[in-house]
Design a protein around this motif. Structure first.
Motif, mmCIF file in Angstrom:
data_model
loop_
_atom_site.group_PDB
_atom_site.id
_atom_site.type_symbol
_atom_site.label_atom_id
_atom_site.label_comp_id
_atom_site.label_asym_id
_atom_site.label_seq_id
_atom_site.Cartn_x
_atom_site.Cartn_y
_atom_site.Cartn_z
ATOM 1 N N PRO A 171 32.996 -55.057 51.099
ATOM 2 C CA PRO A 171 33.813 -55.223 52.312
ATOM 3 C C PRO A 171 33.250 -54.571 53.563
ATOM 4 O O PRO A 171 33.781 -54.787 54.659
ATOM 5 N N GLN A 172 32.184 -53.783 53.437
ATOM 6 C CA GLN A 172 31.631 -53.099 54.601
ATOM 7 C C GLN A 172 30.147 -53.436 54.804
ATOM 8 O O GLN A 172 29.338 -52.580 55.155
ATOM 9 N N ALA A 173 29.801 -54.685 54.590
ATOM 10 C CA ALA A 173 28.420 -55.106 54.827
ATOM 11 C C ALA A 173 28.048 -54.817 56.281
ATOM 12 O O ALA A 173 28.861 -55.016 57.187
ATOM 13 N N PRO A 174 26.837 -54.333 56.538
ATOM 14 C CA PRO A 174 26.458 -53.939 57.903
ATOM 15 C C PRO A 174 26.335 -55.141 58.833
ATOM 16 O O PRO A 174 25.852 -56.207 58.439
ATOM 17 N N ALA A 175 26.771 -54.941 60.076
ATOM 18 C CA ALA A 175 26.653 -56.007 61.078
ATOM 19 C C ALA A 175 25.197 -56.266 61.415
ATOM 20 O O ALA A 175 24.804 -57.402 61.702
ATOM 21 N N GLU A 176 24.386 -55.206 61.383
ATOM 22 C CA GLU A 176 22.951 -55.320 61.636
ATOM 23 C C GLU A 176 22.203 -54.750 60.430
ATOM 24 O O GLU A 176 21.836 -53.572 60.393
ATOM 25 N N PRO A 177 21.957 -55.552 59.408
ATOM 26 C CA PRO A 177 21.356 -55.068 58.163
ATOM 27 C C PRO A 177 20.041 -54.317 58.367
ATOM 28 O O PRO A 177 19.765 -53.331 57.671
ATOM 29 N N GLY A 178 19.237 -54.752 59.314
ATOM 30 C CA GLY A 178 17.936 -54.151 59.510
ATOM 31 C C GLY A 178 17.962 -52.695 59.923
ATOM 32 O O GLY A 178 16.936 -52.010 59.858
ATOM 33 N N THR A 179 19.115 -52.195 60.351
ATOM 34 C CA THR A 179 19.230 -50.794 60.752
ATOM 35 C C THR A 179 19.958 -49.956 59.704
ATOM 36 O O THR A 179 20.142 -48.756 59.903
ATOM 37 N N ALA A 180 20.369 -50.566 58.617
ATOM 38 C CA ALA A 180 21.156 -49.871 57.592
ATOM 39 C C ALA A 180 20.249 -49.439 56.442
ATOM 40 O O ALA A 180 19.796 -50.278 55.650
ATOM 41 N N TRP A 181 19.970 -48.138 56.325
ATOM 42 C CA TRP A 181 19.073 -47.629 55.289
ATOM 43 C C TRP A 181 19.620 -47.891 53.892
ATOM 44 O O TRP A 181 18.856 -47.931 52.915
ATOM 45 N N TRP A 182 20.923 -48.063 53.777
ATOM 46 C CA TRP A 182 21.565 -48.188 52.472
ATOM 47 C C TRP A 182 21.728 -49.635 52.018
ATOM 48 O O TRP A 182 22.225 -49.892 50.918
ATOM 49 N N TRP A 183 21.312 -50.584 52.832
ATOM 50 C CA TRP A 183 21.456 -52.003 52.487
ATOM 51 C C TRP A 183 20.127 -52.511 51.923
ATOM 52 O O TRP A 183 19.072 -52.237 52.490
ATOM 53 N N PRO A 184 20.137 -53.264 50.804
ATOM 54 C CA PRO A 184 18.891 -53.674 50.139
ATOM 55 C C PRO A 184 17.963 -54.505 51.024
ATOM 56 O O PRO A 184 18.410 -55.343 51.807
ATOM 57 N N ALA A 185 16.665 -54.276 50.842
ATOM 58 C CA ALA A 185 15.662 -55.026 51.601
ATOM 59 C C ALA A 185 15.730 -56.513 51.280
ATOM 60 O O ALA A 185 15.449 -57.352 52.149
ATOM 61 N N SER A 186 16.125 -56.859 50.056
ATOM 62 C CA SER A 186 16.205 -58.268 49.668
ATOM 63 C C SER A 186 17.267 -59.016 50.463
ATOM 64 O O SER A 186 17.258 -60.252 50.504
ATOM 65 N N ARG A 187 18.151 -58.261 51.110
ATOM 66 C CA ARG A 187 19.196 -58.864 51.939
ATOM 67 C C ARG A 187 19.005 -58.515 53.405
ATOM 68 O O ARG A 187 19.957 -58.550 54.189
ATOM 69 N N GLY A 188 17.783 -58.154 53.758
ATOM 70 C CA GLY A 188 17.470 -57.854 55.154
ATOM 71 C C GLY A 188 17.749 -56.432 55.570
ATOM 72 O O GLY A 188 17.666 -56.112 56.762
ATOM 73 N N GLY A 189 18.078 -55.584 54.618
ATOM 74 C CA GLY A 189 18.389 -54.202 54.939
ATOM 75 C C GLY A 189 17.157 -53.331 55.090
ATOM 76 O O GLY A 189 16.029 -53.762 54.843
ATOM 77 N N ALA A 190 17.384 -52.058 55.480
ATOM 78 C CA ALA A 190 16.292 -51.134 55.735
ATOM 79 C C ALA A 190 15.937 -50.269 54.530
ATOM 80 O O ALA A 190 15.096 -49.374 54.636
ATOM 81 N N ALA A 191 16.554 -50.517 53.384
ATOM 82 C CA ALA A 191 16.200 -49.780 52.168
ATOM 83 C C ALA A 191 14.794 -50.182 51.725
ATOM 84 O O ALA A 191 14.320 -51.272 52.061
ATOM 85 N N PRO A 192 14.113 -49.333 50.956
ATOM 86 C CA PRO A 192 12.780 -49.706 50.466
ATOM 87 C C PRO A 192 12.851 -50.956 49.590
ATOM 88 O O PRO A 192 13.826 -51.156 48.855
ATOM 89 N N GLY A 193 11.836 -51.787 49.660
ATOM 90 C CA GLY A 193 11.744 -52.914 48.748
ATOM 91 C C GLY A 193 11.424 -52.423 47.347
ATOM 92 O O GLY A 193 11.114 -51.243 47.144
ATOM 93 N N THR A 194 11.466 -53.298 46.374
ATOM 94 C CA THR A 194 11.269 -52.883 44.989
ATOM 95 C C THR A 194 9.886 -52.271 44.752
ATOM 96 O O THR A 194 9.754 -51.275 44.032
#
Length: 256
Positions: A212-235
């Motif tokens: 319910p709290q997916a980031p509005a700007e995934p690329g700036t969210a360290w906690w959102w997976p890279a596979s979904r455009g987030g800033a977390a490390p890729g696998t």
């Protein structure tokens, strides 16, 4: 005495959750059997995710005895609490000792909690199948205990590796409990681990789809997976970071 200590710690954890205002939602807790030996296998993304996974047990009147690294037991305060709650220390150099202790706990009808990923997944997705430990499968095959997969997502936003700490109130934490897995005829530990991996990975994806709290700007969210455009490390990057951390830990142990 172990249960008394455990129940006191459960109350303290619940108080902490209230202070943090965590919005914890648990779905599927009925899949955890109320009696008999059970192996709970969960994904690992936070230093405190065992508190959240433990809530699944308390909802069913069970106390989960988690397998945790020896370093946690060596610390004065946490070690005393972990031993008091009947958790199981895992010394990487002598893993057979932990396996025997877990086996005895299952034989006694306990619930044993295992993190097949062993260390926190820095990509915040389930690690590759090849990186999963086979302990949960081996214990299930040896004791006949079902493996209950538990996936969670969101608690890493509170406390995880890399010095990531957030006391922001209202963080959503979602937990999903899957149907018990029992070994198929002729199935070995590799096969059961493969099935467990597929189920856990799919459950985490389901939690991400409905978070319910997916980031509005995934690329700036360290906690959102890279596979979904987030800033977390890729696998791949996460695996390299894991290896660097392991080498540092090994060097530290040799230096003591």
């Amino acid at each position: 005495m172990p249960d008394l200590t455990y129940r006191v710690v459960i109350r303290l954890c619940r108080a902490l959750f209230r202070v943090l205002g965590l919005r914890i939602d648990i779905d599927g807790a009925h899949h955890l059997p109320r009696t008999g030996p059970v192996v709970v296998a969960a994904n690992h993304s936070s230093f405190i995710d065992f508190m959240v996974v433990g809530l699944v047990g308390t909802r069913r009147g069970r106390l989960i005895r988690f397998m945790a690294k020896q370093a946690v037991f060596d610390a004065p305060v946490s070690g005393q609490l972990m031993r008091g709650m009947g958790h199981i220390p895992v010394d990487r150099a002598h893993g057979e000792t932990a396996a025997r202790t877990a086996y005895r706990a299952l034989q006694a009808g306990e619930v044993v909690g295992i993190y097949p990923e062993a260390t926190i997944g820095r990509a915040f997705e389930v690690k590759d199948w090849a990186d999963l430990r086979r302990g949960a499968a081996y214990l299930a095959l040896r004791t006949g205990a079902p493996v209950v997969p538990v996936a969670h997502w969101g608690v890493h936003r509170v406390l995880t590796v890399g010095g990531r700490v957030s006391l922001r109130r209202g963080t959503a934490v979602r937990v999903l409990v899957g149907e018990p897995l029992t070994p198929l005829p002729g199935e070995d530990a590799e096969g059961l681990t493969n099935r467990l991996h597929a189920v856990l990975a799919a459950m985490v994806e389901q939690l991400l789809d409905t978070y319910p709290q997916a980031p509005a700007e995934p690329g700036t969210a360290w906690w959102w997976p890279a596979s979904r455009g987030g800033a977390a490390p890729g696998t791949h990057e996460a695996r390299l970071l894991d290896e660097e951390a392991r080498l540092r830990a090994d060097a530290g142990r040799r230096g003591r």
